[in-house]
Write a protein that holds these residues in place. Structure first.
Motif, PDB file in Angstrom:
ATOM      1  N   PRO A 172       0.843  -1.197   0.000  1.00 34.18           N
ATOM      2  CA  PRO A 172       0.000   0.000   0.000  1.00 34.18           C
ATOM      3  C   PRO A 172       0.876   1.244   0.000  1.00 34.18           C
ATOM      4  O   PRO A 172       1.868   1.297   0.729  1.00 34.18           O
ATOM      5  CB  PRO A 172      -0.778  -0.111   1.326  1.00 34.18           C
ATOM      6  CG  PRO A 172       0.050  -0.985   2.194  1.00 34.18           C
ATOM      7  CD  PRO A 172       0.929  -1.821   1.323  1.00 34.18           C
ATOM      8  N   GLU A 209       4.141   8.452  -0.897  1.00 33.09           N
ATOM      9  CA  GLU A 209       5.449   7.889  -0.526  1.00 33.09           C
ATOM     10  C   GLU A 209       6.518   8.245  -1.558  1.00 33.09           C
ATOM     11  O   GLU A 209       7.402   7.449  -1.838  1.00 33.09           O
ATOM     12  CB  GLU A 209       5.344   6.358  -0.403  1.00 33.09           C
ATOM     13  CG  GLU A 209       4.445   5.846   0.703  1.00 33.09           C
ATOM     14  CD  GLU A 209       5.031   5.989   2.102  1.00 33.09           C
ATOM     15  OE1 GLU A 209       6.145   6.542   2.229  1.00 33.09           O
ATOM     16  OE2 GLU A 209       4.370   5.566   3.049  1.00 33.09           O
ATOM     17  N   ASP A 247      -3.095   4.602  -2.636  1.00 38.49           N
ATOM     18  CA  ASP A 247      -4.275   4.940  -1.834  1.00 38.49           C
ATOM     19  C   ASP A 247      -4.588   6.439  -1.949  1.00 38.49           C
ATOM     20  O   ASP A 247      -4.596   7.154  -0.955  1.00 38.49           O
ATOM     21  CB  ASP A 247      -3.980   4.536  -0.383  1.00 38.49           C
ATOM     22  CG  ASP A 247      -5.176   4.686   0.521  1.00 38.49           C
ATOM     23  OD1 ASP A 247      -6.280   4.913   0.013  1.00 38.49           O
ATOM     24  OD2 ASP A 247      -4.993   4.577   1.757  1.00 38.49           O
ATOM     25  N   ASP A 304       7.601   2.004   3.032  1.00 40.13           N
ATOM     26  CA  ASP A 304       8.681   2.814   3.609  1.00 40.13           C
ATOM     27  C   ASP A 304       9.888   1.991   4.039  1.00 40.13           C
ATOM     28  O   ASP A 304      10.800   2.521   4.668  1.00 40.13           O
ATOM     29  CB  ASP A 304       8.141   3.613   4.802  1.00 40.13           C
ATOM     30  CG  ASP A 304       7.495   2.722   5.838  1.00 40.13           C
ATOM     31  OD1 ASP A 304       7.619   1.501   5.719  1.00 40.13           O
ATOM     32  OD2 ASP A 304       6.860   3.261   6.765  1.00 40.13           O
ATOM     33  N   SER A 307       5.394   9.274   8.965  1.00 41.91           N
ATOM     34  CA  SER A 307       4.382   8.244   9.185  1.00 41.91           C
ATOM     35  C   SER A 307       3.025   8.757   8.715  1.00 41.91           C
ATOM     36  O   SER A 307       2.688   9.917   8.923  1.00 41.91           O
ATOM     37  CB  SER A 307       4.317   7.894  10.666  1.00 41.91           C
ATOM     38  OG  SER A 307       3.197   7.084  10.892  1.00 41.91           O
ATOM     39  N   LYS A 308       2.274   7.870   8.043  1.00 41.07           N
ATOM     40  CA  LYS A 308       0.929   8.251   7.596  1.00 41.07           C
ATOM     41  C   LYS A 308      -0.095   7.817   8.643  1.00 41.07           C
ATOM     42  O   LYS A 308      -1.284   7.767   8.389  1.00 41.07           O
ATOM     43  CB  LYS A 308       0.618   7.613   6.238  1.00 41.07           C
ATOM     44  CG  LYS A 308       1.706   7.797   5.177  1.00 41.07           C
ATOM     45  CD  LYS A 308       1.898   9.258   4.801  1.00 41.07           C
ATOM     46  CE  LYS A 308       2.966   9.503   3.758  1.00 41.07           C
ATOM     47  NZ  LYS A 308       4.342   9.189   4.130  1.00 41.07           N
TER      48      LYS A 308
HETATM   49  N1  UDP Z   1      -0.755   3.954   3.930  1.00 38.76           N
HETATM   50  C1  UDP Z   1      -1.826   3.882   3.044  1.00 38.76           C
HETATM   51  N2  UDP Z   1      -2.936   4.658   3.310  1.00 38.76           N
HETATM   52  C2  UDP Z   1      -3.045   5.434   4.429  1.00 38.76           C
HETATM   53  C3  UDP Z   1      -1.959   5.444   5.343  1.00 38.76           C
HETATM   54  C4  UDP Z   1      -0.827   4.682   5.064  1.00 38.76           C
HETATM   55  O1  UDP Z   1      -1.778   3.188   2.036  1.00 38.76           O
HETATM   56  O2  UDP Z   1      -4.069   6.103   4.596  1.00 38.76           O
HETATM   57  C5  UDP Z   1       0.446   3.125   3.621  1.00 38.76           C
HETATM   58  C6  UDP Z   1       1.774   3.881   3.718  1.00 38.76           C
HETATM   59  O3  UDP Z   1       2.123   4.467   2.486  1.00 38.76           O
HETATM   60  C7  UDP Z   1       2.737   2.772   4.119  1.00 38.76           C
HETATM   61  C8  UDP Z   1       1.868   1.845   4.949  1.00 38.76           C
HETATM   62  O4  UDP Z   1       0.523   2.128   4.610  1.00 38.76           O
HETATM   63  O5  UDP Z   1       3.220   2.045   3.004  1.00 38.76           O
HETATM   64  C9  UDP Z   1       2.070   2.031   6.445  1.00 38.76           C
HETATM   65  O6  UDP Z   1       1.946   3.404   6.791  1.00 38.76           O
HETATM   66  P1  UDP Z   1       3.008   4.138   7.725  1.00 38.76           P
HETATM   67  O7  UDP Z   1       4.379   3.683   7.392  1.00 38.76           O
HETATM   68  O8  UDP Z   1       2.773   5.602   7.640  1.00 38.76           O
HETATM   69  O9  UDP Z   1       2.576   3.605   9.155  1.00 38.76           O
HETATM   70  P2  UDP Z   1       3.556   3.346  10.427  1.00 38.76           P
HETATM   71  O10 UDP Z   1       4.633   2.429   9.942  1.00 38.76           O
HETATM   72  O11 UDP Z   1       4.068   4.676  10.824  1.00 38.76           O
HETATM   73  O12 UDP Z   1       2.660   2.711  11.439  1.00 38.76           O
END
Ligand code: UDP
Ligand code: MG
Length: 330
Positions: A17, A21, A51, A104, A213-214
């Protein structure tokens, strides 16, 4: 695992997803292209689920897909959320096994061969369990630690601790998830719910090197609430229980008041009255609110809206939104 014969993995889908990014994608591409030759004999496809990105992500995905036919893209019409993006990726995935990976690179792709090894030894779900987690705030570490343990104790006893969505799943497990029609999807909980043989591989979760972070606190809390409410009615039961305790207490207070009244000891009693009214009022509102949350969830489920809307696909067959797919279809 001596009762399960060795099986050789023939095809693998990597579901990724992506949401805004642009900084991470070049590193992701480089890392995957470096790793892929080591997957000898396994046909690999990468499914990027965009997304609703608003930065250069769509352009990067399109350029990569134009150069590499094994890179496939499904782009949403807007941001539908991480869990919806994973759900879409699983529906498009055609591999014998599927790995869900963040864009990421916090979940290191080098762990995938170990996951494949476990799959070939007979496991259906191989989830990555974080041994360490660098670059996260103390609050995130502590709240995640507590969340997984409380979830296991009170809500979902099979939910693996310290495991995110980074996991390998067999085709039959993916088919079970694809057949689930629910709107509120806590994918790691659903994967645990599906059962089959599950195991963990330990890994060190890296720091996010590019971008941010998203998952801000608000989204994290919503995900946690989805996780609890889609697996358990415990909160409603808990407020019901507290309400019952208050009822019994109120009954005792009434008896006491009547006895005092009969004895002629009536007192102004302002503080206790105000205290009780506030307490019980608060409890009532809170209880109605929690029940309302569940009613809202039922409302969203009965509408049966699609989980996401796909605007565009690249290197993928055009399939209708949420169209069922044949397992193992090429
Ligand atoms: N992501 C997505 N839609 C969203 C939020 C996040 O597709 O609304 C994707 C994001 O690009 C990443 C993955 O989900 O590849 C995890 O997000 P993130 O790394 O921000 O989360 P964390 O690792 O900080 O919990
Ligand atoms: Mg991340």
């Amino acid at each position: 695992m001596t009762d399960v014969p060795f099986r050789k993995l023939s095809s693998l889908s990597l579901v990724i997803p992506v949401f805004n990014e642009e900084e991470s994608l070049p590193a992701l591409r480089a890392e995957l292209e470096r790793l892929l030759p080591s997957f000898a004999g396994i046909a690999v496809e990468v499914i990027l689920v965009d997304d609703g990105s608003t930065d250069a992500t769509p352009a990067f995905c399109a350029a990569w897909a134009a150069e590499a036919p094994w890179v496939k893209v499904a782009a949403f019409s807007r941001n539908f959320g991480h869990q919806a993006a994973i759900s879409a990726g699983l529906r498009y995935a055609g591999g014998e096994a599927v790995v869900i990976l963040d864009a990421d690179l916090q979940d290191p792709p080098e762990v995938i061969p170990e996951m494949i090894g476990r799959y070939e030894a007979g496991f259906d779900v191989v989830y990555g369990r974080r041994r360490t987690r660098s670059g996260e705030s103390r609050f995130k570490l502590a709240s995640a630690w507590l969340f997984y343990r409380l979830m296991r104790r009170c809500v979902h006893k099979d939910l693996p601790v310290d495991a995110g969505d980074f996991r390998l799943m067999s085709r039959r497990c993916v088919d079970v998830l694809n057949a689930m029609p629910e709107t509120h999807r806590f994918m790691r909980g659903l994967a645990a719910w599906a059962g089959f043989r599950q195991t963990a591989v330990l890994y060190d979760r890296r720091e996010r090197r590019h971008g941010e972070s998203k998952y801000p606190l608000g989204k994290m809390l919503f995900l946690a609430w989805d996780a609890i409410s889609s697996f358990s009615a415990l909160p409603v039961r808990a407020v019901n229980f507290i309400g019952l305790c208050f009822l019994l207490f109120g009954f005792a207070v009434c008896v006491y008041t009547l006895v005092q009244h009969a004895a002629g000891h009536t007192v102004p009693g302002w503080s206790s009255l105000v205290g009780l009214i506030t307490l019980i009022g608060g409890l009532t509102i809170c209880s109605v609110g929690i029940i309302g949350e569940y009613v809202g969830k039922i409302y969203e489920e009965v509408k049966r809206r699609p989980l996401y809307v796909v605007e565009k696909t690249l290197n993928l067959d055009e399939r209708g939104v949420n169209a069922p797919r044949e397992p193992h279809a090429e």
